[in-house]
Design a protein around this motif. Structure first.
Motif, PDB file in Angstrom:
ATOM      1  N   TRP A  63      39.262  -2.250  84.558  1.00 40.62           N
ATOM      2  CA  TRP A  63      39.631  -2.749  83.241  1.00 40.62           C
ATOM      3  C   TRP A  63      38.410  -3.319  82.527  1.00 40.62           C
ATOM      4  O   TRP A  63      38.432  -4.430  81.987  1.00 40.62           O
ATOM      5  CB  TRP A  63      40.746  -3.798  83.341  1.00 40.62           C
ATOM      6  N   ARG A  64      37.338  -2.506  82.525  1.00 42.59           N
ATOM      7  CA  ARG A  64      36.091  -2.890  81.871  1.00 42.59           C
ATOM      8  C   ARG A  64      35.714  -1.835  80.834  1.00 42.59           C
ATOM      9  O   ARG A  64      35.909  -0.632  81.047  1.00 42.59           O
ATOM     10  CB  ARG A  64      34.951  -3.003  82.885  1.00 42.59           C
ATOM     11  N   SER A 117      40.897 -10.805  77.351  1.00 41.87           N
ATOM     12  CA  SER A 117      39.853 -10.390  78.291  1.00 41.87           C
ATOM     13  C   SER A 117      38.733 -11.422  78.298  1.00 41.87           C
ATOM     14  O   SER A 117      38.792 -12.442  77.601  1.00 41.87           O
ATOM     15  CB  SER A 117      39.302  -9.027  77.874  1.00 41.87           C
ATOM     16  N   HIS A 141      38.839 -17.659  75.462  1.00 37.24           N
ATOM     17  CA  HIS A 141      40.009 -16.876  75.043  1.00 37.24           C
ATOM     18  C   HIS A 141      40.514 -17.235  73.642  1.00 37.24           C
ATOM     19  O   HIS A 141      41.430 -16.591  73.128  1.00 37.24           O
ATOM     20  CB  HIS A 141      41.140 -17.040  76.059  1.00 37.24           C
ATOM     21  N   VAL A 161      33.536  -5.928  77.540  1.00 36.82           N
ATOM     22  CA  VAL A 161      34.897  -6.427  77.739  1.00 36.82           C
ATOM     23  C   VAL A 161      35.236  -6.245  79.216  1.00 36.82           C
ATOM     24  O   VAL A 161      35.147  -5.137  79.744  1.00 36.82           O
ATOM     25  CB  VAL A 161      35.904  -5.656  76.862  1.00 36.82           C
ATOM     26  N   SER A 162      35.602  -7.308  79.892  1.00 38.47           N
ATOM     27  CA  SER A 162      35.968  -7.209  81.307  1.00 38.47           C
ATOM     28  C   SER A 162      37.256  -7.979  81.555  1.00 38.47           C
ATOM     29  O   SER A 162      37.682  -8.820  80.750  1.00 38.47           O
ATOM     30  CB  SER A 162      34.834  -7.758  82.194  1.00 38.47           C
ATOM     31  N   ASN A 163      37.879  -7.671  82.716  1.00 39.98           N
ATOM     32  CA  ASN A 163      39.154  -8.308  83.085  1.00 39.98           C
ATOM     33  C   ASN A 163      40.199  -8.186  81.980  1.00 39.98           C
ATOM     34  O   ASN A 163      40.929  -9.131  81.676  1.00 39.98           O
ATOM     35  CB  ASN A 163      38.942  -9.798  83.418  1.00 39.98           C
ATOM     36  N   LEU A 164      40.247  -7.007  81.370  1.00 38.36           N
ATOM     37  CA  LEU A 164      41.222  -6.783  80.294  1.00 38.36           C
ATOM     38  C   LEU A 164      42.644  -6.929  80.833  1.00 38.36           C
ATOM     39  O   LEU A 164      42.985  -6.387  81.894  1.00 38.36           O
ATOM     40  CB  LEU A 164      41.016  -5.383  79.709  1.00 38.36           C
TER      41      LEU A 164
END
Length: 578
Positions: A63-64, A117, A141, A161-164
């Motif tokens: 999810w990156r 994310s 956030h 964008v990471s940890n979406l």
């Protein structure tokens, strides 16, 4: 305006928070629900920043997403505001909503991504007075700045964008699979690339190169990369200037220049089993248009085969004041002011593109013409219009000069033209001529002697009445047909033709059936004069490549192909059987 790198000019726009008055006028933004949605927002920002090279990296299982571009970049002040709600440099007042010229304008994308994310942006402005290093900003956030550090970076922007959806697990579990995420991102990037062929695109998947396309001069050069089995020679491109609407209102005066681009699959070479490649772009964005899509399909009426659909991409470039982008939250649907005007222009452009002209006929060029073109590149003269000149002046259509020289099996007309030889199937060429004549003038006239038909069903009687034929009872199980299409009245098989027309279909289907019935039959000997007359009528039809059933009408044997087959050598200054 600030001068920057050679060949570029940069506009420095400050990011500001929109007022509540403007925010209340904006349709709600689309929900970020997938990797593709994130990619779309970031790529559109890159294009708005005038990027010519965009790199997209995807790690769907992790999810990156990372999007890097060589656009204008942002200074530190703008970076600190970039992910706050309703922060944008695209608009400032309510009046700006009436003349949107950018892909994004709501100021919600980065804020929404930050909420879902871990977001960080690295950026450095591209103009010469910018610092030699850029900045890296990490956001929380709420889109607020959490960390700032100086970094070495080339001019442009990198968004990571990471940890979406880490804090919204339902979207991970109930959403698309990793394969579907990649497929969605691929289709999205293809659509954006069609609207921006000048951009170089690099897409990586899990740290490995995956896709690369562009840059290109026109969308015609891009489409073969996206549609399997299609070559550039199967497509035709046209660029046409569009006059402003005649009834333009006072509030829409002083409009900027409008034009449209059309790329079509030539119906005798390329078509689809679905309507998946009838696409519309407006000012750089692919849109859905329930009003314009039927216009495109009607322009291709009776050119493709049964259950086949055209390949067509229409890109409108019009003054932003004539578009309402605020129709749909995703900006995928729009309102066009003066809709009828744009429908007419699209129909005209497709008609021009379907016609026969030298640029769409030959896959190759004879050697003498190649020499002339090489000379033209270094001289001031021109022996013929360039492809771009022909495309930008659609009224100037050079109809190919065909000379009938014979007939094969009383079926195929052999025609000579400047770049080779054609075989033209006489029946379906004549069918195309008659069909377009009937479309222009469908006339039903009284019969001098009524034709008696027997045992017609209720459906057949309704069909004949629907075609405006006069039908009267003439006894038990008999009906007198007192009128018929003019072209059939004097034919000895008029009775059979009327029975054929009674078996259903709309007026267009009846015109096709009538044209087929009335056209010259294969096996009919023709004189050279008759062949020449048919060729002259056929090449000027609206859609001369296929008959109304979608069958190809002619086979082209180019001089270059003949020369290759017979292994002829062309050497300047020497004769080798020329």
């Amino acid at each position: 305006m600030i001068k920057g790198l050679p060949g570029y000019r940069y506009t420095v726009n400050s990011i500001k928070i929109l007022s509540e008055e403007v925010v209340d006028l904006i349709a709600a933004g689309e929900v970020i629900d997938s990797v593709a949605a994130v990619v779309r927002e970031l790529v559109e920002n890159a294009i708005d920043a005038k990027a010519t090279r965009i790199s997209v990296s995807l790690w769907p299982q992790q999810w990156r997403i990372e999007v890097a571009d060589n656009g204008e970049g942002m200074n530190l002040a703008n970076l600190k505001l970039a992910a706050l709600a309703h922060s944008t440099s695209k608009i400032a007042t309510a009046r700006d909503l009436l003349k949107i010229s950018s892909l994004g304008f709501r100021g919600e994308a980065l804020h929404s991504i930050a909420q879902l994310s871990d977001l960080e942006i690295l950026s450095r402005p591209g103009f010469s007075s910018s610092p030699s290093s850029g900045w890296r900003v990490v956001y929380n956030h709420q889109g607020e700045t959490e960390m700032v550090e100086a970094v070495a970076i080339a001019p442009g922007t990198v968004v990571r964008v990471s940890n979406l959806f880490a804090n919204w697990s339902s979207r991970r579990t109930a959403g698309p699979t990793a394969t579907q995420q990649l497929r969605g991102a691929q289709l999205l990037l293809q659509q954006i690339a069609l609207c921006h062929p000048q951009v170089t695109w690099q897409i990586h998947q899990n740290d490995r190169p995956w896709l690369r396309f562009g840059p290109a001069m026109t969308t015609q050069q891009m489409l073969p990369e996206f549609i399997r089995g299609i070559r550039a020679g199967d497509l035709q491109y046209l660029k046409m200037d569009v006059d402003p609407p005649e009834s333009v209102e006072e509030c829409h005066e002083n409009l900027s220049k409008s034009w449209l681009e059309v790329v079509i699959g030539l119906p005798d070479r390329a078509s689809r089993g679905r309507k998946d490649w009838v696409k519309i772009g407006v000012n750089g964005r692919m849109v859905r248009s329930p009003e314009l899509e039927p216009t495109i399909l009607s322009a291709f009426a009776r050119t493709c085969g049964r259950d086949r659909y055209p390949i067509c991409f229409v890109h409108l470039h019009i003054d932003p004041a004539l578009i309402d982008w605020n129709r749909h939250p995703s900006k995928a649907e729009i309102y066009l002011h003066y809709l009828k005007h744009w429908q007419d222009q699209i129909h005209l452009a497709i008609d021009q593109t379907l016609k026969l002209n030298p640029e769409s006929l030959s896959a190759g060029v004879n050697p003498i013409e190649k020499l002339l073109r090489v000379s033209e590149d270094t001289a001031s003269y021109r022996t013929r219009p360039t492809p771009l000149e022909s495309a930008e002046n659609p009224q100037r259509i050079d109809v190919p000069k065909l000379k009938a020289i014979g007939q094969i099996h009383n079926t195929y007309i052999v025609a000579e033209h400047p770049e080779g030889l054609w075989l033209v199937e006489q029946h379906i060429a004549h069918e195309r001529v008659i069909y377009e004549q009937l479309c222009r003038r469908w006339q039903v006239i009284p019969l001098s002697t009524p034709i008696i038909l027997a045992n017609l069903s209720e459906a057949q009687l309704e069909q004949l009445t629907r075609l405006n034929l006069e039908v009267d009872p003439f006894g038990e199980g008999l009906w007198a047909i007192r009128s018929a299409p003019e072209i059939l009245c004097d034919r000895p098989d008029c009775q059979e033709a009327l029975i054929e027309l009674s078996h259903g279909g709309d007026l267009q289907a009846a015109q096709v059936a009538t044209a087929c019935r009335s056209a010259i039959r294969n096996g009919t000997p023709l004189s050279l004069t008759e062949m020449q007359t048919l060729l002259d009528q056929w090449v000027t039809t609206r859609s001369p490549r296929t008959c109304p059933h979608g069958r190809p009408i002619f086979l082209s044997l180019e001089e270059s192909s003949l020369a290759r087959f017979f292994r002829r050598s062309w050497v300047i200054g020497k004769s080798h059987g020329l």
